[in-house]
Motif scaffolding. Structure first.
Motif, PDB file in Angstrom:
ATOM      1  N   ARG A 232     -55.640   3.308  -9.364  1.00 41.41           N
ATOM      2  CA  ARG A 232     -55.411   3.458  -7.570  1.00 41.41           C
ATOM      3  C   ARG A 232     -55.786   3.418  -6.949  1.00 41.41           C
ATOM      4  NH1 ARG A 232     -51.788   4.238  -5.055  1.00 41.41           N
ATOM      5  NH2 ARG A 232     -50.535   4.801  -4.075  1.00 41.41           N
ATOM      6  N   GLU A 237     -51.547   0.041  -1.037  1.00 40.77           N
ATOM      7  CA  GLU A 237     -49.930   0.803  -1.157  1.00 40.77           C
ATOM      8  C   GLU A 237     -48.912   0.104  -1.585  1.00 40.77           C
ATOM      9  OE1 GLU A 237     -48.189   4.405  -1.245  1.00 40.77           O
ATOM     10  OE2 GLU A 237     -49.630   4.225  -1.494  1.00 40.77           O
ATOM     11  N   THR A 238     -48.859  -1.191  -1.026  1.00 41.76           N
ATOM     12  CA  THR A 238     -47.840  -1.960  -1.405  1.00 41.76           C
ATOM     13  C   THR A 238     -47.764  -2.906  -3.097  1.00 41.76           C
ATOM     14  OG1 THR A 238     -48.481  -3.248   1.566  1.00 41.76           O
ATOM     15  CG2 THR A 238     -47.574  -4.403  -0.532  1.00 41.76           C
ATOM     16  N   TRP A 240     -48.904  -0.808  -5.291  1.00 42.60           N
ATOM     17  CA  TRP A 240     -48.261   0.627  -6.289  1.00 42.60           C
ATOM     18  C   TRP A 240     -47.034   0.241  -5.868  1.00 42.60           C
ATOM     19  CZ3 TRP A 240     -49.577   4.251  -9.147  1.00 42.60           C
ATOM     20  CH2 TRP A 240     -49.061   5.335  -9.419  1.00 42.60           C
ATOM     21  N   ASN A 241     -46.254   0.613  -4.673  1.00 42.54           N
ATOM     22  CA  ASN A 241     -44.663   0.380  -4.320  1.00 42.54           C
ATOM     23  C   ASN A 241     -43.765  -0.574  -4.671  1.00 42.54           C
ATOM     24  OD1 ASN A 241     -45.112   3.045  -3.156  1.00 42.54           O
ATOM     25  ND2 ASN A 241     -44.551   1.628  -0.962  1.00 42.54           N
ATOM     26  N   LYS A 242     -44.014  -1.278  -4.941  1.00 42.39           N
ATOM     27  CA  LYS A 242     -43.555  -2.833  -5.587  1.00 42.39           C
ATOM     28  C   LYS A 242     -43.771  -2.480  -7.469  1.00 42.39           C
ATOM     29  CE  LYS A 242     -44.190  -7.955  -6.742  1.00 42.39           C
ATOM     30  NZ  LYS A 242     -44.599  -8.948  -6.245  1.00 42.39           N
ATOM     31  N   ILE A 244     -43.485   0.063  -8.867  1.00 43.50           N
ATOM     32  CA  ILE A 244     -42.732   1.596  -9.128  1.00 43.50           C
ATOM     33  C   ILE A 244     -41.362   0.752  -8.704  1.00 43.50           C
ATOM     34  CG2 ILE A 244     -41.419   3.644  -7.991  1.00 43.50           C
ATOM     35  CD1 ILE A 244     -44.190   4.703  -9.150  1.00 43.50           C
ATOM     36  N   GLU A 245     -40.858  -0.176  -7.627  1.00 42.94           N
ATOM     37  CA  GLU A 245     -40.174  -0.632  -7.623  1.00 42.94           C
ATOM     38  C   GLU A 245     -39.350  -1.525  -8.907  1.00 42.94           C
ATOM     39  OE1 GLU A 245     -37.496   0.127  -5.770  1.00 42.94           O
ATOM     40  OE2 GLU A 245     -38.998   1.602  -5.233  1.00 42.94           O
ATOM     41  N   LYS A 248     -37.978   0.919 -11.492  1.00 47.10           N
ATOM     42  CA  LYS A 248     -36.657   0.987 -11.125  1.00 47.10           C
ATOM     43  C   LYS A 248     -35.928   0.136 -11.289  1.00 47.10           C
ATOM     44  CE  LYS A 248     -38.075   4.669  -7.883  1.00 47.10           C
ATOM     45  NZ  LYS A 248     -37.572   4.702  -5.871  1.00 47.10           N
ATOM     46  N   GLU A 254     -37.583   7.780 -11.019  1.00 43.85           N
ATOM     47  CA  GLU A 254     -39.226   7.876 -10.761  1.00 43.85           C
ATOM     48  C   GLU A 254     -39.756   9.112 -11.300  1.00 43.85           C
ATOM     49  OE1 GLU A 254     -41.368   8.397  -6.065  1.00 43.85           O
ATOM     50  OE2 GLU A 254     -39.533   7.091  -6.042  1.00 43.85           O
TER      51      GLU A 254
END
Length: 371
Positions: A232, A237-238, A240-242, A244-245, A248, A254
């Motif tokens: 982490r 944050e960008t 991290w979100n990428k 996760i996507e 998915k 999630e």
């Protein structure tokens, strides 16, 4: 008259340039010869090192003293060659003013023999840092947390920043914060050994990462907490979100993603390409159910070419010859060490199945150390 003066000046400058070029060439040649003949560097390495170091007969007084000093601390030709390759400038170090006090400090603190050699060769920053204001405080702090010299060497090998930064300013506040948040001393030590640079993170990032990992329900006294915190801290944050996507898009929910992250944090540190290629092999070639991978996210961390594909090829052959049952637990096949797999599924059947060992070895070069 003016034209004549111009020609004279031009000729003078050309002569000076030629003289300078010859001098520079001569110096470079002398440097390369010294690095090859006195320091044991291969010619290619010596040529590269000569870009950072210029020696000639006029300034050759110091290098022999440096080599003699290193040999007095049992640095052999290989050690010296590696050290000079990494930092040629060490040959111009002052023995009495720089090397002696630093080596005396290290030896007095138990860094002798192989430990001393490893530290110096892999952490040449030590030649640039001030003994009293950087090296002593850094070693004092690291030793108080990591306890052994071996651990200190490991941490320093992994991050040169530990000597370039002021640890009392950059690291100590983070260490105090981790302890206050319930991270045991041995887990703080583990974090520093695994990824020393993280302890130098900016305070706001450390706080943010700590809260994010705690909110997932991981306990600070757990090794996975430390590994998750490292991932982490290294990720915006960008990013991290990428990640996760990406998961998915491969049909993970999630909840499944975060559950897998808690069991194997490195899953979100991997590149998108590695995640997709691994999932493709497991789903489309091995025909594994997605839930098996979700239950064992470490599968995504294994090298497909070095570990998984060779094992898959061997198992398919053995199953086709009915030498093993097709219901053998897949986690056993993939998680077992290379040595165990080789004994149980290759060596055991190699006489009955000609070419089995070649099949296993030929698919990919095995890793020197396969976890």
């Amino acid at each position: 008259m003016a034209m004549k003066l111009f020609l004279i000046q031009k000729r003078f400058l050309a002569t000076q340039y030629t003289s300078s070029s010859l001098s520079s060439s001569s110096s470079s040649s002398f440097t390369v010869d010294f690095l090859v003949n006195s320091c044991g560097l291969p010619l290619k390495s010596a040529l590269l090192a000569s870009r950072k170091l210029k020696l000639d007969k006029k300034n050759l007084r110091n290098p022999p003293f440096v080599l003699q000093f290193l040999k007095s601390h049992n640095f052999d030709e290989t050690h010296i060659s590696k050290l000079i390759e990494k930092r040629p400038e060490v040959l111009q170090s002052r023995v009495e003013g720089n090397l002696t006090p630093k080596f005396n400090f290290l030896v007095a603190n138990g860094f002798v023999g192989k430990l001393l050699h490893d530290l110096i060769i892999h952490h040449t920053e030590i030649f640039k840092r001030a003994l009293d204001s950087r090296i002593k405080p850094a070693f004092s702090l690291l030793k108080s947390i990591l306890h052994s010299n071996e651990n200190v060497v490991v941490a320093l090998k992994r991050s040169s920043r530990l000597l370039s930064a002021d640890l009392n300013v950059n690291a100590q506040p983070n260490i105090d914060f981790l302890r206050k948040e319930g991270v045991p001393a041995d887990m703080v030590a583990k974090l520093i050994i695994l990824n020393p640079g993280t302890i130098l993170s900016k305070r706001d990032r450390m706080v943010y990462a700590m809260n994010a990992i705690k909110n997932l329900g991981l306990e600070p006294n757990n090794t996975m907490f430390v590994r998750a915190l490292i991932v982490r801290l290294q990720m915006t944050e960008t990013t991290w979100n990428k990640k996760i996507e990406v998961m998915k898009s491969l049909q993970w929910s999630e909840e499944e993603i975060l559950g897998a992250f808690k069991r194997y944090p490195q899953i979100l540190a991997m590149s998108e390409e590695k995640i997709r290629s691994a999932m493709d092999f497991y789903i489309n070639t091995m025909e594994l159910r997605r839930q098996i991978i979700i239950a064992c996210p470490i599968f995504l961390g294994y090298s497909i070419d070095k570990r998984i594909r060779p094992r898959y090829n061997v198992i398919k052959v053995l199953e086709s010859k009915e030498m093993i049952k097709g219901d053998t637990k897949i986690s056993t096949l993939l998680n077992t060490s290379e040595k165990t797999f080789l004994i149980n599924y290759v060596s055991r059947y190699v006489k009955e199945v000609p070419g089995l060992l070649e099949l296993y070895k030929g698919t990919a070069k095995r890793a020197e150390k396969d976890a």
